[in-house]
Design a protein around this motif. Structure first.
Motif, PDB file in Angstrom:
ATOM      1  N   LYS A   1       0.822  -1.213   0.000  1.00  0.00           N
ATOM      2  CA  LYS A   1       0.000   0.000   0.000  1.00  0.00           C
ATOM      3  C   LYS A   1       0.853   1.259   0.000  1.00  0.00           C
ATOM      4  O   LYS A   1       0.353   2.358  -0.192  1.00  0.00           O
ATOM      5  CB  LYS A   1      -0.925   0.001   1.213  1.00  0.00           C
TER       6      LYS A   1
ATOM      7  N   ARG B   1      -1.041   1.214  -3.872  1.00  0.00           N
ATOM      8  CA  ARG B   1      -2.404   0.714  -3.760  1.00  0.00           C
ATOM      9  C   ARG B   1      -3.129   1.574  -2.743  1.00  0.00           C
ATOM     10  O   ARG B   1      -2.762   1.574  -1.564  1.00  0.00           O
ATOM     11  CB  ARG B   1      -2.426  -0.749  -3.318  1.00  0.00           C
ATOM     12  N   PRO B   2      -4.148   2.330  -3.169  1.00  0.00           N
ATOM     13  CA  PRO B   2      -4.879   3.175  -2.226  1.00  0.00           C
ATOM     14  C   PRO B   2      -5.486   2.356  -1.099  1.00  0.00           C
ATOM     15  O   PRO B   2      -5.803   1.169  -1.254  1.00  0.00           O
ATOM     16  CB  PRO B   2      -5.975   3.804  -3.100  1.00  0.00           C
ATOM     17  N   LYS B   3      -5.643   2.991   0.031  1.00  0.00           N
ATOM     18  CA  LYS B   3      -6.199   2.332   1.207  1.00  0.00           C
ATOM     19  C   LYS B   3      -7.575   1.743   0.911  1.00  0.00           C
ATOM     20  O   LYS B   3      -8.407   2.368   0.265  1.00  0.00           O
ATOM     21  CB  LYS B   3      -6.300   3.337   2.354  1.00  0.00           C
TER      22      LYS B   3
ATOM     23  N   GLN C   1      -8.449  -0.518  -1.109  1.00  0.00           N
ATOM     24  CA  GLN C   1      -8.709  -0.908  -2.489  1.00  0.00           C
ATOM     25  C   GLN C   1      -7.864  -2.118  -2.861  1.00  0.00           C
ATOM     26  O   GLN C   1      -6.764  -2.312  -2.345  1.00  0.00           O
ATOM     27  CB  GLN C   1      -8.411   0.252  -3.441  1.00  0.00           C
TER      28      GLN C   1
ATOM     29  N   THR D   1      -3.938  -2.235  -7.677  1.00  0.00           N
ATOM     30  CA  THR D   1      -2.682  -1.494  -7.650  1.00  0.00           C
ATOM     31  C   THR D   1      -2.678  -0.483  -8.785  1.00  0.00           C
ATOM     32  O   THR D   1      -3.119  -0.777  -9.895  1.00  0.00           O
ATOM     33  CB  THR D   1      -1.484  -2.445  -7.799  1.00  0.00           C
ATOM     34  N   GLN D   2      -2.175   0.709  -8.519  1.00  0.00           N
ATOM     35  CA  GLN D   2      -2.132   1.760  -9.513  1.00  0.00           C
ATOM     36  C   GLN D   2      -0.691   2.056  -9.913  1.00  0.00           C
ATOM     37  O   GLN D   2       0.195   2.137  -9.069  1.00  0.00           O
ATOM     38  CB  GLN D   2      -2.779   3.037  -8.979  1.00  0.00           C
TER      39      GLN D   2
ATOM     40  N   ALA E   1       3.694   3.855  -1.430  1.00  0.00           N
ATOM     41  CA  ALA E   1       4.112   4.275  -2.761  1.00  0.00           C
ATOM     42  C   ALA E   1       5.577   3.940  -2.990  1.00  0.00           C
ATOM     43  O   ALA E   1       6.407   4.070  -2.098  1.00  0.00           O
ATOM     44  CB  ALA E   1       3.866   5.765  -2.933  1.00  0.00           C
TER      45      ALA E   1
ATOM     46  N   GLN F   1      -0.990  15.794  -1.212  1.00  0.00           N
ATOM     47  CA  GLN F   1      -1.522  15.202   0.016  1.00  0.00           C
ATOM     48  C   GLN F   1      -1.480  16.201   1.171  1.00  0.00           C
ATOM     49  O   GLN F   1      -2.470  16.364   1.905  1.00  0.00           O
ATOM     50  CB  GLN F   1      -0.716  13.955   0.384  1.00  0.00           C
TER      51      GLN F   1
END
Length: 273
Positions: A81, A105-107, A109, A112-113, A83, A239
């Motif tokens: 999770k 990977r956003p929390k 979810q 994976t991005q 970056a 952020q």
């Protein structure tokens, strides 16, 4: 303490380097493009590959049109999770566009991005390209068959123009904003904000951000309008701004709060010593 963290990160990054996977046949589209005209951003989205395990491509332009963020979303076993940043490229069939890719990977979810940012000029190569290939060192090598790209890019351009009118980007000049939103964002950042990924790689840069400010003075969205070239720095900048920035909202000529935008001063990330 900082030096110990940096040494650990460098060693860890070296240990995880692996050969980039081989590229197979281009993944074919599963569904038509979906243009999402959101309140705070415009995106074009399409799924590729297999219906049971699709790969999703998201195209997201910056409001000023100078850059495009390409996001590849996929299920990935063992993904963290946190970056991480890797050398990567975007290839529309000519000379590969070298970029730094950001993976996370956003929390809460499962997908994976992988984020890739390219310029508006580079994005124009997609208009006539039959496919696009994404590479991220040791992690990713995926080709997608492109369709209808001239219409997609035109739709995103029109959507972004509507978005900026909604948020009164030119409000002072056209009269919808009498008093601009105000805040001092220079005090928001601390040395603890420096991303470990960038610190370990000795990366520095300067970015600039466009904030969408609602009628309560809250940051509704943050967009990178001048990228630093280091995705982890850009991501941390947004952020921090979203979480900490508060504004006196803009006012119209009747003294009523209205939506507005605010372009930050350049935010520079520098390593000393």
């Amino acid at each position: 303490m900082i030096k110990r963290v940096a040494c650990y990160a460098v060693v860890g990054a070296s240990a995880l380097v692996a050969a980039t996977p081989a590229i197979g046949a281009p993944l074919q589209p599963l569904k038509p493009w979906v243009l999402d005209v959101g309140e705070a951003q415009c995106t074009a989205t399409r799924e590729f590959g297999k219906a049971e395990d699709p790969v999703t491509l998201v195209i997201r332009p910056a409001p000023n049109g100078e850059t495009y963020e390409l996001i590849l979303m996929r299920h990935q076993v063992g993904s963290s999770k946190y970056a991480s940043q890797y050398p990567g490229s975007v290839d529309f069939g000519g000379t590969p566009i070298k970029v730094q890719s950001l993976k996370f990977r956003p929390k809460d979810q499962r997908l994976t991005q992988h984020h890739f940012r390219i310029s508006q000029t580079e994005m124009q190569q997609a208009k006539q390209a039959p496919l696009v290939t994404f590479r991220s060192e040791g992690l990713l090598a995926t080709s997608l068959a492109l369709r209808n790209m001239p219409a997609v890019l035109e739709g995103l351009t029109n959507c972004t123009a509507d978005l900026m009118r909604y948020w009164n980007t030119d409000g002072v000049n056209v009269g919808t904003v009498a008093v601009p939103s105000k805040s001092d964002v220079r005090t928001l950042f601390t040395t603890d904000d420096y991303p470990m990924e960038a610190f370990a790689r000795n990366q520095q840069g300067t970015a600039q951000f466009l904030l969408l400010i609602d009628t309560d003075g809250k940051v509704a969205a943050c967009h990178v309008v001048k990228a630093s070239g280091v995705p982890s720095l850009d991501g941390m900048g947004c952020q921090a701004l979203r979480q900490r920035a508060t504004f006196k909202p803009a006012l119209d000529r009747h003294g009523k709060p209205v939506r507005s935008t605010y372009t930050t001063p350049p935010v520079s990330w520098r390593l000393e010593g």
